[in-house]
Design a protein around this motif. Sequence first.
Motif, PDB file in Angstrom:
ATOM      1  N   VAL A 305       0.851  -1.196   0.000  1.00  0.00           N
ATOM      2  CA  VAL A 305       0.000   0.000   0.000  1.00  0.00           C
ATOM      3  C   VAL A 305       0.881   1.239   0.000  1.00  0.00           C
ATOM      4  N   TYR A 306       0.563   2.171  -0.880  1.00  0.00           N
ATOM      5  CA  TYR A 306       1.260   3.464  -0.926  1.00  0.00           C
ATOM      6  C   TYR A 306       0.246   4.573  -0.681  1.00  0.00           C
ATOM      7  N   ALA A 307       0.607   5.546   0.146  1.00  0.00           N
ATOM      8  CA  ALA A 307      -0.311   6.644   0.472  1.00  0.00           C
ATOM      9  C   ALA A 307       0.443   7.964   0.448  1.00  0.00           C
ATOM     10  N   GLN A 308      -0.113   8.935  -0.261  1.00  0.00           N
ATOM     11  CA  GLN A 308       0.460  10.285  -0.284  1.00  0.00           C
ATOM     12  C   GLN A 308      -0.653  11.279  -0.551  1.00  0.00           C
ATOM     13  N   ASP A 309      -0.596  12.405   0.128  1.00  0.00           N
ATOM     14  CA  ASP A 309      -1.675  13.379   0.029  1.00  0.00           C
ATOM     15  C   ASP A 309      -1.383  14.522  -0.940  1.00  0.00           C
ATOM     16  N   GLU A 310      -0.295  14.438  -1.705  1.00  0.00           N
ATOM     17  CA  GLU A 310       0.019  15.451  -2.717  1.00  0.00           C
ATOM     18  C   GLU A 310       0.775  14.744  -3.828  1.00  0.00           C
ATOM     19  N   ARG A 311       0.159  14.623  -5.008  1.00  0.00           N
ATOM     20  CA  ARG A 311       0.728  13.754  -6.045  1.00  0.00           C
ATOM     21  C   ARG A 311       1.004  14.472  -7.359  1.00  0.00           C
ATOM     22  N   ARG A 312       1.026  15.784  -7.343  1.00  0.00           N
ATOM     23  CA  ARG A 312       1.270  16.494  -8.597  1.00  0.00           C
ATOM     24  C   ARG A 312       2.641  16.173  -9.190  1.00  0.00           C
ATOM     25  N   PHE A 313       3.661  16.127  -8.307  1.00  0.00           N
ATOM     26  CA  PHE A 313       5.027  15.919  -8.791  1.00  0.00           C
ATOM     27  C   PHE A 313       5.556  14.534  -8.422  1.00  0.00           C
ATOM     28  N   ASN A 314       4.655  13.605  -8.185  1.00  0.00           N
ATOM     29  CA  ASN A 314       5.065  12.265  -7.799  1.00  0.00           C
ATOM     30  C   ASN A 314       4.183  11.256  -8.527  1.00  0.00           C
ATOM     31  N   ASN A 315       4.765  10.544  -9.472  1.00  0.00           N
ATOM     32  CA  ASN A 315       3.998   9.610 -10.296  1.00  0.00           C
ATOM     33  C   ASN A 315       4.020   8.182  -9.764  1.00  0.00           C
ATOM     34  N   ILE A 316       4.341   7.989  -8.503  1.00  0.00           N
ATOM     35  CA  ILE A 316       4.335   6.640  -7.933  1.00  0.00           C
ATOM     36  C   ILE A 316       2.893   6.169  -7.799  1.00  0.00           C
ATOM     37  N   ASN A 317       2.612   5.001  -8.346  1.00  0.00           N
ATOM     38  CA  ASN A 317       1.246   4.474  -8.341  1.00  0.00           C
ATOM     39  C   ASN A 317       1.283   2.948  -8.363  1.00  0.00           C
ATOM     40  N   GLU A 318       0.202   2.333  -8.810  1.00  0.00           N
ATOM     41  CA  GLU A 318       0.121   0.875  -8.848  1.00  0.00           C
ATOM     42  C   GLU A 318       1.177   0.253  -9.770  1.00  0.00           C
ATOM     43  N   GLU A 319       1.664   1.012 -10.746  1.00  0.00           N
ATOM     44  CA  GLU A 319       2.685   0.491 -11.647  1.00  0.00           C
ATOM     45  C   GLU A 319       3.997   0.204 -10.919  1.00  0.00           C
ATOM     46  N   TYR A 320       4.142   0.740  -9.735  1.00  0.00           N
ATOM     47  CA  TYR A 320       5.335   0.500  -8.918  1.00  0.00           C
ATOM     48  C   TYR A 320       5.193  -0.767  -8.068  1.00  0.00           C
ATOM     49  N   GLY A 321       4.168  -1.544  -8.321  1.00  0.00           N
ATOM     50  CA  GLY A 321       3.999  -2.781  -7.576  1.00  0.00           C
ATOM     51  C   GLY A 321       3.128  -2.663  -6.345  1.00  0.00           C
ATOM     52  N   PHE A 322       2.371  -1.578  -6.251  1.00  0.00           N
ATOM     53  CA  PHE A 322       1.495  -1.394  -5.091  1.00  0.00           C
ATOM     54  C   PHE A 322       0.096  -1.909  -5.405  1.00  0.00           C
ATOM     55  N   ASP A 323      -0.457  -2.658  -4.450  1.00  0.00           N
ATOM     56  CA  ASP A 323      -1.817  -3.173  -4.620  1.00  0.00           C
ATOM     57  C   ASP A 323      -2.847  -2.068  -4.463  1.00  0.00           C
ATOM     58  N   LYS A 324      -2.589  -1.160  -3.543  1.00  0.00           N
ATOM     59  CA  LYS A 324      -3.526  -0.068  -3.262  1.00  0.00           C
ATOM     60  C   LYS A 324      -2.763   1.249  -3.173  1.00  0.00           C
ATOM     61  N   VAL A 325      -3.409   2.314  -3.619  1.00  0.00           N
ATOM     62  CA  VAL A 325      -2.856   3.661  -3.485  1.00  0.00           C
ATOM     63  C   VAL A 325      -3.910   4.531  -2.819  1.00  0.00           C
ATOM     64  N   VAL A 326      -3.536   5.182  -1.735  1.00  0.00           N
ATOM     65  CA  VAL A 326      -4.441   6.065  -0.994  1.00  0.00           C
ATOM     66  C   VAL A 326      -4.033   7.502  -1.260  1.00  0.00           C
ATOM     67  N   TYR A 363     -10.582  15.489  -2.592  1.00  0.00           N
ATOM     68  CA  TYR A 363     -10.613  14.767  -1.320  1.00  0.00           C
ATOM     69  C   TYR A 363      -9.199  14.329  -0.927  1.00  0.00           C
ATOM     70  N   ASN A 364      -8.799  14.657   0.305  1.00  0.00           N
ATOM     71  CA  ASN A 364      -7.471  14.302   0.826  1.00  0.00           C
ATOM     72  C   ASN A 364      -6.342  14.860  -0.027  1.00  0.00           C
ATOM     73  N   ASN A 365      -6.567  15.995  -0.649  1.00  0.00           N
ATOM     74  CA  ASN A 365      -5.581  16.550  -1.568  1.00  0.00           C
ATOM     75  C   ASN A 365      -4.903  17.765  -0.952  1.00  0.00           C
ATOM     76  N   ARG A 366      -3.637  17.607  -0.640  1.00  0.00           N
ATOM     77  CA  ARG A 366      -2.852  18.677  -0.028  1.00  0.00           C
ATOM     78  C   ARG A 366      -2.629  19.840  -0.992  1.00  0.00           C
ATOM     79  N   VAL A 367      -2.877  19.622  -2.292  1.00  0.00           N
ATOM     80  CA  VAL A 367      -2.727  20.690  -3.283  1.00  0.00           C
ATOM     81  C   VAL A 367      -3.656  21.854  -2.962  1.00  0.00           C
ATOM     82  N   SER A 368      -4.818  21.534  -2.383  1.00  0.00           N
ATOM     83  CA  SER A 368      -5.768  22.572  -1.989  1.00  0.00           C
ATOM     84  C   SER A 368      -5.736  22.707  -0.474  1.00  0.00           C
TER      85      SER A 368
END
Length: 686
Positions: A305-326, A363-368
């Motif tokens: 599981v990977y979790a991050q609240d600001e993803r504009r400059f971070n492309n880590i997602n399920e393609e990195y081998g994570f089952d879930k992304v929060v 929702y859960n977005n640190r960008v705002s």
Amino acid sequence: MLVNRLRENFVVYDEITKLKKQYAFFMAFLNYIFVAYIGWADVFSLNLNDYGRMGNVSSALSSGIVLQVLLFLGVHFCIFFLIYYLISRISWSFMVKGREYWFFIVIPAMFWLVDYSIIGYAIREYPFLSVSMMSGGMELNGFYEKISFYTSLFLMMIFLVGSFILVKIHQEYRVFFIVFFGSLYLSTPFWSNESAANNTDILNPPEKTNVIFIGMDSISKNQIEHYRSDMPHVSEFLDDSVDFTSAYTPMGRTFPAWNAILTGKYPATTGMRFNLGIFGDDKFNKHVYPDLLSVILKKEGYTTVYAQDERRFNNINEEYGFDKVVGPLEGAVDFIIPRFSDNPFATYFMDSVAGRYLFPNIYNNRVSPITYVPKKFSESVVKEVFKVRSGSDSPLFLAVHFCLAHYPYAWNKLPFELYGKGEVEMHRAAAYELDKQFDILMSGLKRAGVLENAIVVLLSDHGEGIGSPQTYVDGVDPDHPSRNFSRILRGHGNTLLVDDQIHIVLNAKKFGDDLSTPMTVNAPVSLIDLKPTVLDFLDMFDAESSDGISLKGMMYGEINDEPRMIKMETGVSVVPPKPGASEEDLKRSVEDNIKYYRMGESGRLEMKDEFAYDRVVIKQFGAISEEFMALADCSLPSPNVIYIDRSNDQYISSSDVPDDVRVNMMVELEDYINRQDDCLLNDGSK
């Protein structure tokens, strides 16, 4: 008799239904647009041509960005229709014979009640919305809290009376819609989307060791030591763990730093040398994917599981081998939709059970920051942990990254007196709130049984230069060549000359192991050491698969006698705006940098190749040993290498460095730099 009069009145009402509906729709539209526009006014001043430089229409369509924007606007239309339908139907039941046009008064009154119930809630929970600031913000919090409560109570009474009347005149189907939509509307703020976060069931721990990485954005080692009194829960963990006091980031940007964590390799090895950038001919999945810690652990039966609240400059997602992304949705659309979050209608419904589905980009977005609720993100992570752990005996690999201490150091309820007052004070306040997030997460992991057998690492991806940062050359003559290394002292990833940008937090603890005791390790270490350390704990260590080393022995008091030198580099130098910067300043900052990125077919931003090649040749590079630090800047004329004495963090001449150490550092720097760049180094020595 009452029933007959009601039925008679209803017939009268039918005769003016068309006029009434048109009026109700017009009032609803006018009302919604006015309230929404208060927060959206600045959005329409954006220069869309600059956004157009990221990609063309076909890439936007293929990536679904247009669809996401349309869905976002569609949700707003549904909210508008809900309010219109509810008010028009309830006013239906209040027609009186002889006063058929009362709805000209009833409908505006109803809209006034709805507005103040929504706006009151917005002011109470989101005091930095434009409508909140216009209404006095936190200074009138209690006043608007009462208004919100009493208007909602009055609306409930109207709904009940209207429903009673409609039942009497045999309009039960309309009652159903009023009760359904009325309940939906009035109860929305009380729905908790993260109820599982309060789950008290302690789940059985798996046989294998859980692996937990907890990242804190933009906090240096020095800063967290200064903030100890404001961060009691983090401080408790620091005191009860192995403290690596000389930990440095391989690069002061989140995306490359987390790639270094997951691969155990330096940015120059993987090509991940910029935020959203891949440098070199090899593409990411070809040579990096098999070596990712998340991929390795997933093959070993871990739930990842990977979790991050600001993803504009971070492309880590399920393609990195994570089952879930929060966290919020990733991609270029994250630069667009969060700008529309300054809206009381959206915030009213965003906190509901359906909020994460209605507004996934907010929702859960640190960008705002004005709508970001820190505890809800932690609760979302805990909820996901309970979800994946329930009914499963699989071990857990959880990587969480909290971005609250990143610019602009703000959230929905930042103390009003601190807003825009100074980045030092705001950064410290953000660290205080981050400590609460850490406590929610750790408490949830404990309830979920995760900490019965786990390796927990608390880290920062990089530090942050705030205020007037001190440098390694503060005591040097202003005209000395070493001053040319300064670059941008604020922010992160801009220079290696500011300790607060590169010196990070790194603490580790093995839960469930009586032999694991708190201690201090002063040897220089890097984020690239985390992957081999975890694999060593799991008896899967492979020295050839990482640039880093295992820290397991150090965590049990072993001394590493082998001399070691860790490397680091800068990213793209960016001048961060001051907290509380005007919309015009923020817009200018975006427009100055967005031209360097393109939008891929997946909808994610990627750095343009030509820009990456231009920027890699002007990076700063560093090598750190037990006693010294060497910094190189290929963009400078000779001498372009300086040395720092780590005992006092101050500049020293090359002649003050032992020859064998100096030569070794020069060799290490040249070897690292020339992996993907040619640079002639000269430290001024003869």
